[in-house]
Design an enzyme around this catalytic site. Structure first.
Site, PDB file in Angstrom:
ATOM      1  N   GLY A 188      -2.279  -6.710  15.310  1.00  0.00           N
ATOM      2  CA  GLY A 188      -2.194  -6.444  13.871  1.00  0.00           C
ATOM      3  C   GLY A 188      -3.552  -6.485  13.193  1.00  0.00           C
ATOM      4  O   GLY A 188      -3.638  -6.672  11.984  1.00  0.00           O
ATOM      5  N   GLU A 225      -1.719   9.191  11.830  1.00  0.00           N
ATOM      6  CA  GLU A 225      -0.678   8.186  12.125  1.00  0.00           C
ATOM      7  C   GLU A 225       0.694   8.698  11.678  1.00  0.00           C
ATOM      8  O   GLU A 225       1.675   8.600  12.405  1.00  0.00           O
ATOM      9  CB  GLU A 225      -0.956   6.876  11.374  1.00  0.00           C
ATOM     10  CG  GLU A 225      -1.974   5.982  12.003  1.00  0.00           C
ATOM     11  CD  GLU A 225      -1.481   5.248  13.261  1.00  0.00           C
ATOM     12  OE1 GLU A 225      -0.283   5.317  13.595  1.00  0.00           O
ATOM     13  OE2 GLU A 225      -2.319   4.611  13.917  1.00  0.00           O
ATOM     14  N   SER A 281      -5.584  -3.905  13.437  1.00  0.00           N
ATOM     15  CA  SER A 281      -5.899  -2.479  13.259  1.00  0.00           C
ATOM     16  C   SER A 281      -6.766  -1.860  14.341  1.00  0.00           C
ATOM     17  O   SER A 281      -7.707  -1.115  14.050  1.00  0.00           O
ATOM     18  CB  SER A 281      -6.543  -2.231  11.890  1.00  0.00           C
ATOM     19  OG  SER A 281      -5.611  -2.466  10.904  1.00  0.00           O
ATOM     20  N   ASP A 306       0.807  -1.233   0.000  1.00  0.00           N
ATOM     21  CA  ASP A 306       0.000   0.000   0.000  1.00  0.00           C
ATOM     22  C   ASP A 306       0.833   1.273   0.000  1.00  0.00           C
ATOM     23  O   ASP A 306       0.341   2.328  -0.373  1.00  0.00           O
ATOM     24  CB  ASP A 306      -1.048   0.010   1.130  1.00  0.00           C
ATOM     25  CG  ASP A 306      -0.476   0.099   2.529  1.00  0.00           C
ATOM     26  OD1 ASP A 306       0.735  -0.146   2.710  1.00  0.00           O
ATOM     27  OD2 ASP A 306      -1.250   0.410   3.457  1.00  0.00           O
ATOM     28  N   TYR A 310       9.315  -1.529  10.140  1.00  0.00           N
ATOM     29  CA  TYR A 310       8.326  -1.136   9.127  1.00  0.00           C
ATOM     30  C   TYR A 310       8.859   0.060   8.345  1.00  0.00           C
ATOM     31  O   TYR A 310       8.894   0.056   7.111  1.00  0.00           O
ATOM     32  CB  TYR A 310       6.997  -0.789   9.813  1.00  0.00           C
ATOM     33  CG  TYR A 310       5.892  -0.415   8.856  1.00  0.00           C
ATOM     34  CD1 TYR A 310       5.036  -1.375   8.358  1.00  0.00           C
ATOM     35  CD2 TYR A 310       5.719   0.906   8.441  1.00  0.00           C
ATOM     36  CE1 TYR A 310       4.021  -1.039   7.470  1.00  0.00           C
ATOM     37  CE2 TYR A 310       4.713   1.251   7.556  1.00  0.00           C
ATOM     38  CZ  TYR A 310       3.868   0.274   7.080  1.00  0.00           C
ATOM     39  OH  TYR A 310       2.876   0.621   6.197  1.00  0.00           O
ATOM     40  N   ASP A 338      -5.220   0.193   6.213  1.00  0.00           N
ATOM     41  CA  ASP A 338      -5.979  -0.111   7.429  1.00  0.00           C
ATOM     42  C   ASP A 338      -7.148   0.857   7.612  1.00  0.00           C
ATOM     43  O   ASP A 338      -8.290   0.455   7.861  1.00  0.00           O
ATOM     44  CB  ASP A 338      -5.079  -0.033   8.672  1.00  0.00           C
ATOM     45  CG  ASP A 338      -3.892  -0.958   8.558  1.00  0.00           C
ATOM     46  OD1 ASP A 338      -3.902  -1.828   7.672  1.00  0.00           O
ATOM     47  OD2 ASP A 338      -2.945  -0.806   9.350  1.00  0.00           O
TER      48      ASP A 338
HETATM   49  C1  GLA Z   1       0.381  -2.054   8.479  1.00  0.00           C
HETATM   50  C2  GLA Z   1       0.187  -0.673   7.870  1.00  0.00           C
HETATM   51  C3  GLA Z   1      -0.490  -0.774   6.507  1.00  0.00           C
HETATM   52  C4  GLA Z   1       0.216  -1.771   5.601  1.00  0.00           C
HETATM   53  C5  GLA Z   1       0.479  -3.095   6.328  1.00  0.00           C
HETATM   54  C6  GLA Z   1       1.331  -4.032   5.522  1.00  0.00           C
HETATM   55  O1  GLA Z   1      -0.840  -2.650   8.779  1.00  0.00           O
HETATM   56  O2  GLA Z   1      -0.568   0.135   8.730  1.00  0.00           O
HETATM   57  O3  GLA Z   1      -0.543   0.509   5.919  1.00  0.00           O
HETATM   58  O4  GLA Z   1       1.407  -1.229   5.088  1.00  0.00           O
HETATM   59  O5  GLA Z   1       1.102  -2.886   7.585  1.00  0.00           O
HETATM   60  O6  GLA Z   1       0.658  -4.450   4.383  1.00  0.00           O
END
Ligand code: GLA
Length: 387
Positions: A126, A162, A128, A36, A224, A174
């Site tokens: 994970g 964020e 969200s 993304d 990340y 997300d």
């Molecule tokens: C997290 C980030 C998203 C995306 C995923 C990996 O969830 O918040 O924006 O990059 O990792 O796909």
């Protein structure tokens, strides 16, 4: 649930004035990971678990936040004129941040609010929980203050928060999945231009089973951001030989033709994942349209392998749980989901095989890792709602 929440709200904030209950979902991503922020496609769906809130507008400028998940922190009180990030405000920085962004973007919010939150998304899994809390805050503001703001804009405001308030350089997946969720549908989103399409998730006799490794993300955020910059460097090298704006524009063939332009072998590996994962996502959605669930599952498995070896964001816990899942009867596909480095994996499992699946995968995981995993058989739900 609604009745209980209203009662709790009254206990904490009293019964004066009008107050209303709201909900925003969590999300799981089926395929399209770490694409993304590379202008690629993603294929997430909203869940029926998420974040609840009860909120009321105040006459003055005071904002009072309370969470039933963090009762030990008590009520966090700030003024609408003093919304700067404060470490000690902890989780309340999420709703504060969204208000901060909306004010900055010119939305008219002149009064304070009392808000009580309750979330049933497992913490740091994970799925969200933070995007859910942010989008929910934006949705409450829209309703309480009658703001002209679309759900897509709320997603963008939440992502902006964020990136610029909480310091996490995430993409749009997300927040978009939470804001735009639709019951029984996954969202095929092109992050290059935010065009999207709903795809009914008809899985015959199968269900989505989320496997929580219970390994918290830990170093996740810094890794990340590191992956993001590796992709950016790879893109800069490729741009010397081919006129592209984002890695998501490349087919596998184009990538193979030009990949030597990427000087660092590690960065080449990262870019390969971004390109191939994007193409896999496009193929997976087509497979679903063709009613070819078997192919959809194979693409999920291939996604995990790419995240394990090329993108290197899995780790022993996610690999153990996914490899255990692959071995079971009735499994259509399984892969890590979200940022990685811990958190959850997602699998699609035939309904009749689920009980056995949970038992076997749970045992193998505990034997190898030393602690339990959790399993959730989930349903795909809608975006934010007034309850
Ligand atoms: C997290 C980030 C998203 C995306 C995923 C990996 O969830 O918040 O924006 O990059 O990792 O796909």
């Amino acid at each position: 649930m609604k009745k209980e929440l209203l009662l709790k709200f009254e206990e904490v904030f009293g019964t004066e004035g009008d107050y209303q209950a709201y909900f925003a979902p969590g999300r799981v991503n089926l395929i399209g990971e770490h694409t993304d922020y590379n202008g690629g496609h993603v294929f997430p769906c909203a869940l029926t678990i998420g974040t609840y809130a009860v909120a009321r507008k105040r006459e003055d400028k005071q904002l009072s936040f309370y969470s039933l998940n963090m009762m030990e922190k008590g009520v966090t009180v700030v003024s609408i004129d003093q919304l700067e990030y404060k470490k000690e405000d902890d989780w309340a920085n999420y709703p504060k941040g969204v208000i901060w962004t909306m004010l900055k973007k010119g939305y008219k919010i002149e009064n304070g609010m009392d808000i009580l939150f309750y979330g049933n998304i497992p913490n740091a899994s994970g799925l969200s929980s933070s995007a859910s809390l942010e989008v929910l805050t934006g949705f409450i503001l829209k309703n309480l203050f009658g703001l002209e703001v679309s759900l897509t804009e709320i997603a963008l405001i939440s992502q902006y928060t964020e990136n610029n308030y909480n310091g996490v350089n995430c993409g749009i997946m997300d927040q978009f999945a939470v804001a735009m969720g639709k019951k029984n549908n996954a969202i095929f989103l092109d992050t290059a231009d935010l065009s999207y399409e709903y795809a009914p998730l008809e899985l015959d006799d199968a269900k989505i089973v989320i496997m929580n490794t219970n390994k918290k993300r830990g170093l996740g955020d810094s890794k990340y951001n590191e992956r993001r910059s590796e992709c950016e460097s790879a893109l800069a090298d490729l741009q010397k030989v081919i006129p592209i704006k984002e890695l998501g524009e490349l087919s596998e063939y184009e990538f193979e033709t030009h990949k030597e332009a990427i000087e660092s072998p590690i960065q080449r590996q990262r870019a390969k994942h971004a390109v191939y994962e994007n193409q896999r996502t496009i193929k997976a959605v087509q497979a679903l349209k063709d009613n070819d669930i078997t192919l959809f599952g194979k693409l999920m498995n291939a996604s995990h392998i790419s995240l394990q070896y090329d993108y290197e964001v899995t780790g022993i816990e996610l690999d153990t749980i996914v490899e255990a899942a692959w071995k079971q009867d009735g499994v259509i596909g399984a892969r890590m989901t979200g940022a990685g480095f811990g958190g959850c994996a997602v699998s699609i499992v035939r309904e009749a095989a689920i009980a056995n699946f949970i038992e076997k995968v749970g045992k193998e995981y505990k034997d190898k890792i030393g602690y339990e995993a959790d399993f959730y058989v989930v349903e795909i739900g809608d975006g934010p709602v007034v309850l």
